[in-house]
Design a protein around this motif. Structure first.
Motif, PDB file in Angstrom:
ATOM      1  N   ASP A 146      -3.855   1.514   1.623  1.00  0.00           N
ATOM      2  CA  ASP A 146      -3.027   2.279   0.695  1.00  0.00           C
ATOM      3  C   ASP A 146      -3.093   1.765  -0.738  1.00  0.00           C
ATOM      4  O   ASP A 146      -2.242   2.121  -1.562  1.00  0.00           O
ATOM      5  N   ASN A 147      -4.088   0.948  -1.046  1.00  0.00           N
ATOM      6  CA  ASN A 147      -4.237   0.490  -2.423  1.00  0.00           C
ATOM      7  C   ASN A 147      -4.372   1.682  -3.370  1.00  0.00           C
ATOM      8  O   ASN A 147      -5.067   2.651  -3.070  1.00  0.00           O
ATOM      9  N   TYR A 148      -3.703   1.594  -4.498  1.00  0.00           N
ATOM     10  CA  TYR A 148      -3.684   2.617  -5.559  1.00  0.00           C
ATOM     11  C   TYR A 148      -2.908   3.867  -5.167  1.00  0.00           C
ATOM     12  O   TYR A 148      -2.853   4.820  -5.949  1.00  0.00           O
ATOM     13  N   ALA A 149      -2.320   3.894  -3.974  1.00  0.00           N
ATOM     14  CA  ALA A 149      -1.524   5.053  -3.557  1.00  0.00           C
ATOM     15  C   ALA A 149      -0.031   4.726  -3.523  1.00  0.00           C
ATOM     16  O   ALA A 149       0.797   5.615  -3.691  1.00  0.00           O
ATOM     17  N   VAL A 150       0.304   3.469  -3.316  1.00  0.00           N
ATOM     18  CA  VAL A 150       1.706   3.063  -3.205  1.00  0.00           C
ATOM     19  C   VAL A 150       2.453   3.352  -4.510  1.00  0.00           C
ATOM     20  O   VAL A 150       1.982   3.013  -5.603  1.00  0.00           O
ATOM     21  N   LEU A 151       3.594   3.995  -4.400  1.00  0.00           N
ATOM     22  CA  LEU A 151       4.452   4.366  -5.528  1.00  0.00           C
ATOM     23  C   LEU A 151       3.813   5.408  -6.447  1.00  0.00           C
ATOM     24  O   LEU A 151       4.325   5.697  -7.521  1.00  0.00           O
ATOM     25  N   LYS A 152       2.687   5.987  -6.002  1.00  0.00           N
ATOM     26  CA  LYS A 152       2.036   7.043  -6.779  1.00  0.00           C
ATOM     27  C   LYS A 152       1.891   8.337  -5.980  1.00  0.00           C
ATOM     28  O   LYS A 152       1.567   9.374  -6.548  1.00  0.00           O
ATOM     29  N   THR A 153       2.062   8.254  -4.679  1.00  0.00           N
ATOM     30  CA  THR A 153       1.937   9.426  -3.814  1.00  0.00           C
ATOM     31  C   THR A 153       3.246   9.597  -3.043  1.00  0.00           C
ATOM     32  O   THR A 153       4.014   8.636  -2.876  1.00  0.00           O
ATOM     33  N   PRO A 154       3.526  10.813  -2.564  1.00  0.00           N
ATOM     34  CA  PRO A 154       4.805  11.046  -1.870  1.00  0.00           C
ATOM     35  C   PRO A 154       5.032  10.126  -0.665  1.00  0.00           C
ATOM     36  O   PRO A 154       6.152   9.691  -0.418  1.00  0.00           O
ATOM     37  N   LYS A 155       3.954   9.829   0.068  1.00  0.00           N
ATOM     38  CA  LYS A 155       4.070   8.977   1.250  1.00  0.00           C
ATOM     39  C   LYS A 155       2.827   8.104   1.357  1.00  0.00           C
ATOM     40  O   LYS A 155       1.783   8.419   0.776  1.00  0.00           O
ATOM     41  N   ILE A 156       2.946   7.028   2.125  1.00  0.00           N
ATOM     42  CA  ILE A 156       1.784   6.193   2.427  1.00  0.00           C
ATOM     43  C   ILE A 156       1.457   6.327   3.914  1.00  0.00           C
ATOM     44  O   ILE A 156       2.124   7.059   4.653  1.00  0.00           O
ATOM     45  N   GLY A 157       0.426   5.621   4.347  1.00  0.00           N
ATOM     46  CA  GLY A 157      -0.116   5.802   5.691  1.00  0.00           C
ATOM     47  C   GLY A 157       0.894   5.779   6.826  1.00  0.00           C
ATOM     48  O   GLY A 157       0.933   6.691   7.654  1.00  0.00           O
ATOM     49  N   VAL A 158       1.717   4.729   6.893  1.00  0.00           N
ATOM     50  CA  VAL A 158       2.655   4.620   8.011  1.00  0.00           C
ATOM     51  C   VAL A 158       3.683   5.751   8.005  1.00  0.00           C
ATOM     52  O   VAL A 158       4.191   6.141   9.059  1.00  0.00           O
ATOM     53  N   GLU A 159       3.972   6.299   6.840  1.00  0.00           N
ATOM     54  CA  GLU A 159       4.921   7.405   6.759  1.00  0.00           C
ATOM     55  C   GLU A 159       4.319   8.712   7.274  1.00  0.00           C
ATOM     56  O   GLU A 159       5.047   9.657   7.587  1.00  0.00           O
ATOM     57  N   TYR A 160       2.988   8.753   7.369  1.00  0.00           N
ATOM     58  CA  TYR A 160       2.314   9.899   7.967  1.00  0.00           C
ATOM     59  C   TYR A 160       2.026   9.678   9.449  1.00  0.00           C
ATOM     60  O   TYR A 160       1.412  10.533  10.084  1.00  0.00           O
ATOM     61  N   GLY A 161       2.419   8.513   9.979  1.00  0.00           N
ATOM     62  CA  GLY A 161       2.228   8.244  11.397  1.00  0.00           C
ATOM     63  C   GLY A 161       1.158   7.233  11.722  1.00  0.00           C
ATOM     64  O   GLY A 161       0.907   6.966  12.904  1.00  0.00           O
ATOM     65  N   ALA A 162       0.500   6.658  10.722  1.00  0.00           N
ATOM     66  CA  ALA A 162      -0.492   5.616  10.983  1.00  0.00           C
ATOM     67  C   ALA A 162       0.187   4.379  11.552  1.00  0.00           C
ATOM     68  O   ALA A 162       1.394   4.172  11.368  1.00  0.00           O
ATOM     69  N   ASP A 163      -0.578   3.554  12.240  1.00  0.00           N
ATOM     70  CA  ASP A 163      -0.009   2.344  12.834  1.00  0.00           C
ATOM     71  C   ASP A 163       0.266   1.271  11.787  1.00  0.00           C
ATOM     72  O   ASP A 163       1.267   0.560  11.876  1.00  0.00           O
ATOM     73  N   VAL A 164      -0.632   1.158  10.810  1.00  0.00           N
ATOM     74  CA  VAL A 164      -0.529   0.068   9.840  1.00  0.00           C
ATOM     75  C   VAL A 164      -0.887   0.579   8.448  1.00  0.00           C
ATOM     76  O   VAL A 164      -1.835   1.364   8.285  1.00  0.00           O
ATOM     77  N   SER A 165      -0.135   0.142   7.444  1.00  0.00           N
ATOM     78  CA  SER A 165      -0.486   0.340   6.041  1.00  0.00           C
ATOM     79  C   SER A 165      -0.690  -1.026   5.403  1.00  0.00           C
ATOM     80  O   SER A 165       0.086  -1.953   5.655  1.00  0.00           O
ATOM     81  N   THR A 166      -1.728  -1.146   4.601  1.00  0.00           N
ATOM     82  CA  THR A 166      -1.988  -2.412   3.910  1.00  0.00           C
ATOM     83  C   THR A 166      -2.232  -2.129   2.432  1.00  0.00           C
ATOM     84  O   THR A 166      -2.817  -1.105   2.075  1.00  0.00           O
ATOM     85  N   PHE A 167      -1.778  -3.036   1.583  1.00  0.00           N
ATOM     86  CA  PHE A 167      -2.053  -2.896   0.149  1.00  0.00           C
ATOM     87  C   PHE A 167      -1.801  -4.226  -0.550  1.00  0.00           C
ATOM     88  O   PHE A 167      -1.084  -5.090  -0.056  1.00  0.00           O
ATOM     89  N   SER A 168      -2.447  -4.358  -1.705  1.00  0.00           N
ATOM     90  CA  SER A 168      -2.335  -5.574  -2.502  1.00  0.00           C
ATOM     91  C   SER A 168      -1.132  -5.473  -3.429  1.00  0.00           C
ATOM     92  O   SER A 168      -0.971  -4.478  -4.143  1.00  0.00           O
ATOM     93  N   LEU A 169      -0.320  -6.513  -3.466  1.00  0.00           N
ATOM     94  CA  LEU A 169       0.793  -6.556  -4.415  1.00  0.00           C
ATOM     95  C   LEU A 169       0.321  -6.968  -5.806  1.00  0.00           C
ATOM     96  O   LEU A 169       1.018  -6.726  -6.794  1.00  0.00           O
ATOM     97  N   PHE A 170      -0.857  -7.561  -5.886  1.00  0.00           N
ATOM     98  CA  PHE A 170      -1.430  -7.862  -7.200  1.00  0.00           C
ATOM     99  C   PHE A 170      -1.692  -6.562  -7.962  1.00  0.00           C
ATOM    100  O   PHE A 170      -1.580  -6.511  -9.183  1.00  0.00           O
ATOM    101  N   LYS A 171      -2.036  -5.492  -7.222  1.00  0.00           N
ATOM    102  CA  LYS A 171      -2.265  -4.187  -7.839  1.00  0.00           C
ATOM    103  C   LYS A 171      -0.952  -3.460  -8.142  1.00  0.00           C
ATOM    104  O   LYS A 171      -0.968  -2.328  -8.620  1.00  0.00           O
ATOM    105  N   LEU A 172       0.152  -4.110  -7.835  1.00  0.00           N
ATOM    106  CA  LEU A 172       1.476  -3.589  -8.195  1.00  0.00           C
ATOM    107  C   LEU A 172       2.162  -4.564  -9.144  1.00  0.00           C
ATOM    108  O   LEU A 172       3.379  -4.739  -9.112  1.00  0.00           O
ATOM    109  N   MET A 173       1.326  -5.243  -9.954  1.00  0.00           N
ATOM    110  CA  MET A 173       1.793  -6.183 -10.964  1.00  0.00           C
ATOM    111  C   MET A 173       2.497  -7.399 -10.367  1.00  0.00           C
ATOM    112  O   MET A 173       3.330  -8.035 -11.011  1.00  0.00           O
TER     113      MET A 173
END
Length: 285
Positions: A91-118
């Motif tokens: 979910d890199n570059y999608a978190v806080l920019k899209t209505p939902k992320i992977g797990v909210e659509y039913g995926a088992d796991v969402s992963t993303f870098s917090l460095f890319k969120l400042m």
């Protein structure tokens, strides 16, 4: 979830370089299928390899310009076709920019870098079921593998501030595009808004001066390269070549188009740098 040598289903598209390196170091066997094509996915699911598949890796944001799959439709289909597998979404570059992320659509796991969120360097976030999180916690039981104290608080503070900063940045993008398309800088033929990691500007010139503009822009206050996209160290606007993926498809744009991300700068600053860089580029051409 996955062990060295396991098989992973991925989209038929270029894999993000650091992800590709990880796959290679783990010796994972990649099965590629077009995620836009349900029949191609069913063919994999009906194969011997597909029936033993343990992981499906999905990148939320585009891997190539023509990508258009919708996670709201793709994730349920993957879970139906591969019930034995875990669906892992990058979910890199999608978190806080899209209505939902992977797990909210039913995926088992969402992963993303917090460095890319400042956030602080080297800190990531994994959202998933209890068994996955517990196993990760067990493998990282040592204090050196734990994110705690100042790092944890730093990441939390950054995530609180990021939505506001990106909202302001989005307004700046709209203003710059409007002013350029209204003819404020006559050398600019057209300015487009694109979602490329950030909401950015694609500026096309009337003459082939793009490379010279990029060479001149840092002298007037721009940065020439990302410092880890969306990181806290990016402040002044980024004047950068268009993406390698786009250049592969349209190599002629290298001389006519640049990408500009305002980051923390205002519209006046972006336009001032652009105007001065164009002037210098024309002087040197």
């Amino acid at each position: 979830m996955v062990r060295p040598g396991d098989t992973v289903l991925v989209h038929e598209a270029p894999i993000y370089p650091t992800t590709a390196t990880l796959f290679d170091r783990m010796g994972l066997r990649l099965i590629r299928a077009d995620f836009h094509d349900p029949e191609a996915l069913r063919a994999v699911a009906d194969s011997d390899v597909g029936r033993q598949l343990r992981i499906v890796h999905v990148q939320h944001t585009r891997q190539q310009p023509e990508d258009r799959y919708d996670l709201a439709m793709l994730v349920p289909m993957l879970k139906e076709l591969f019930p034995q597998a875990r669906i892992v979404v990058d979910d890199n570059y999608a978190v806080l920019k899209t209505p939902k992320i992977g797990v909210e659509y039913g995926a088992d796991v969402s992963t993303f870098s917090l460095f890319k969120l400042m956030g602080p360097e080297g800190v990531g976030c994994i959202l998933g079921p209890q068994d996955v999180i517990s196993e990760i916690d067990r493998q990282n039981y040592s204090g050196g593998g734990q994110v705690q104290g100042w790092q944890a608080l730093d990441a939390l503070r950054a995530m609180i501030a990021v939505p506001v900063l990106w909202a302001v940045q989005g307004k700046v993008v709209d203003e710059v595009a409007s002013r350029l398309n209204a003819g404020e800088i006559p050398e600019v033929e057209k300015c487009l808004i694109a979602n490329a990691q950030d909401r950015t500007l694609l500026i096309r010139f009337r003459e082939p001066i793009a490379r010279l503009v990029l060479e001149a822009a840092p002298s007037f206050g721009a940065i020439p390269h990302p410092v880890g996209a969306n990181s806290r160290y990016e402040i002044t606007p980024l004047f950068y070549r268009i993406s390698g993926t786009f250049l592969e498809r349209y190599p002629e744009l290298a001389d006519f188009m640049i990408r500009v991300n305002p980051l923390r700068a205002g519209a006046d600053t972006v336009i001032r740098i652009l105007r001065e860089a164009i002037k210098e580029a024309k002087r040197c051409s």
